[in-house]
Design an enzyme around this catalytic site. Structure first.
Site, mmCIF file in Angstrom:
data_model
loop_
_atom_site.group_PDB
_atom_site.id
_atom_site.type_symbol
_atom_site.label_atom_id
_atom_site.label_comp_id
_atom_site.label_asym_id
_atom_site.label_seq_id
_atom_site.Cartn_x
_atom_site.Cartn_y
_atom_site.Cartn_z
ATOM 1 N N CYS A 133 0.828 -1.207 0.000
ATOM 2 C CA CYS A 133 0.000 0.000 0.000
ATOM 3 C C CYS A 133 0.861 1.255 0.000
ATOM 4 O O CYS A 133 1.338 1.699 1.046
ATOM 5 C CB CYS A 133 -0.912 -0.023 1.226
ATOM 6 S SG CYS A 133 -1.926 1.456 1.377
ATOM 7 N N CYS A 136 -0.422 4.113 2.128
ATOM 8 C CA CYS A 136 -0.235 3.935 3.577
ATOM 9 C C CYS A 136 1.214 4.210 3.971
ATOM 10 O O CYS A 136 1.480 4.808 5.001
ATOM 11 C CB CYS A 136 -0.559 2.508 4.006
ATOM 12 S SG CYS A 136 -2.067 1.841 3.324
ATOM 13 N N ASP A 137 2.158 3.726 3.172
ATOM 14 C CA ASP A 137 3.555 3.677 3.615
ATOM 15 C C ASP A 137 4.513 4.548 2.803
ATOM 16 O O ASP A 137 5.683 4.664 3.154
ATOM 17 C CB ASP A 137 4.057 2.219 3.542
ATOM 18 C CG ASP A 137 3.214 1.289 4.413
ATOM 19 O OD1 ASP A 137 2.767 1.754 5.475
ATOM 20 O OD2 ASP A 137 3.009 0.125 4.033
#
Ligand code: NDP
Length: 307
Positions: A133, A136-137
């Site tokens: 992701c 997300c990261d």
């Protein structure tokens, strides 16, 4: 006993909930303990969902769908279904907290889960450089080099997003033909921060506590180490059928089989919608449409089985 229980809270599940609630079926949505809202919760702008000419943020779209379903009386349970017993007129849904819910009809809308490369250190370094992701990261990789694995739209989208942070983004693909749509491929190819490595297979993830590189094998069998600190895996996903695979018929591709254009599975009173039935299109708007179909099918089933 419930008239309608919906398992899953992506576009298919929430749209089934909106339609089911408006038909006064008082649906209960088993929305997951950690992944409520589905995959769009981890994306940024969604530019291809009709009705939003300026685009809409994925999480905002999903929260709006949830609110719209709740406005008409749908209820949410933020827990996972851990066991489903779908044969017979009374369907039983066991939740993570041990509760058992009974229902006359069930809509299966559990979506799909990301594929893994199957490498020895992939799980160990998951969260420590290995990710599925970018939204997300991605911010952890400011001014670093990262690799995105895959040749589909997901890989292009992840790579393009990562250029906001990373200095260099390698797209590593096992062949030189791409499943990605021409527009998304062209955008990645035009990006000066993205470099393509084709005909290369990832054979290992290096690093003790965090990712320190990956090993690649070229088509001629030669190998090389690519110095990256992040490995983003975007090689597609598989339908999440483990709870139902021994109860309803699946297709050769592993999706839940449905009759024609309906959502009817091989079990009466059990309907399926969204990515779990879709090997081809995998779009939020398509999932939403099939969620509407599933709720209408459940409504008609209940009407024709009413005593
Ligand atoms: P796809 O199935 O389209 O692509 C998967 C890619 O990963 C392929 O290039 C495939 O290679 C490669 N791959 C698969 N398994 C492995 C493996 N074990 N090792 C290395 N490479 C592997 O999946 P996507 O997730 O990219 O897309 C799924 C669907 O979602 C598509 O319909 C896509 O259009 C849609 N989507 C749309 C977006 C948008 O419109 N904004 C954004 C993201 C996805 P090979 O070709 O060799 O099999």
């Amino acid at each position: 006993m419930r008239d309608l229980v919906i398992i899953g809270s992506g576009p298919a599940g929430y749209t089934a909930a909106i339609y089911g609630a408006r038909a006064e079926l008082k649906p209960l949505v088993i929305a997951s303990s950690v992944a409520m809202g589905g995959d769009l919760m981890t994306t940024t702008e969604v530019d291809n969902f009709p009705g939003f000419p300026q685009g809409v943020m994925g999480p905002e779209l999903m929260m709006n769908m949830q609110a719209q379903a709740e406005r008409f009386g749908a209820e949410m349970v933020f827990d996972d279904a851990t066991k489903l017993e779908l044969a017979g007129p009374v369907k039983k849904i066991t939740l993570g907290n041990g509760d058992v819910i009974e229902a006359k009809t069930v809509v299966l809308a559990m979506g799909s889960e990301y594929r893994k490369l199957g490498l020895a250190d992939e799980a160990r370094l998951s969260g420590f450089g290995v990710s599925w992701c970018a939204t997300c990261d991605g911010a952890f990789y400011r001014n670093r080099a990262v690799a995105v694995i895959g040749g589909g739209d997901s890989a292009m989208e992840e790579a393009t997003f990562l250029t906001r942070f990373a200095d260099t983004v390698y797209i590593v693909h096992r062949s030189d033909t791409f499943r990605a749509s021409p527009a998304m491929l062209a955008r990645a190819q035009a990006d000066p921060k993205i470099q393509f490595i084709t005909n290369a297979k990832v054979t290992g993830v290096l690093g003790g506590e965090t990712v320190a590189g990956i090993t690649l094998e070229n088509a001629d069998g030669s190998t090389r180490v690519l110095d990256v600190e992040g490995l983003f895996i975007a090689i597609g996903s598989d339908p999440r059928t483990s709870l139902v695979a021994d109860q309803v018929d699946l297709t050769a591709e592993g999706n839940i089989a449905v009759e024609g254009r309906s959502s009817q599975t091989s079990l009466p009173g059990v309907f399926a919608a969204g990515d779990i039935i879709d090997p081809t299109y995998r779009q939020a708007i398509v999932a939403a449409g099939s969620g509407a179909v599933a709720a209408l099918d459940a409504q008609h089933f209940l009407e024709s089985n009413a005593h």
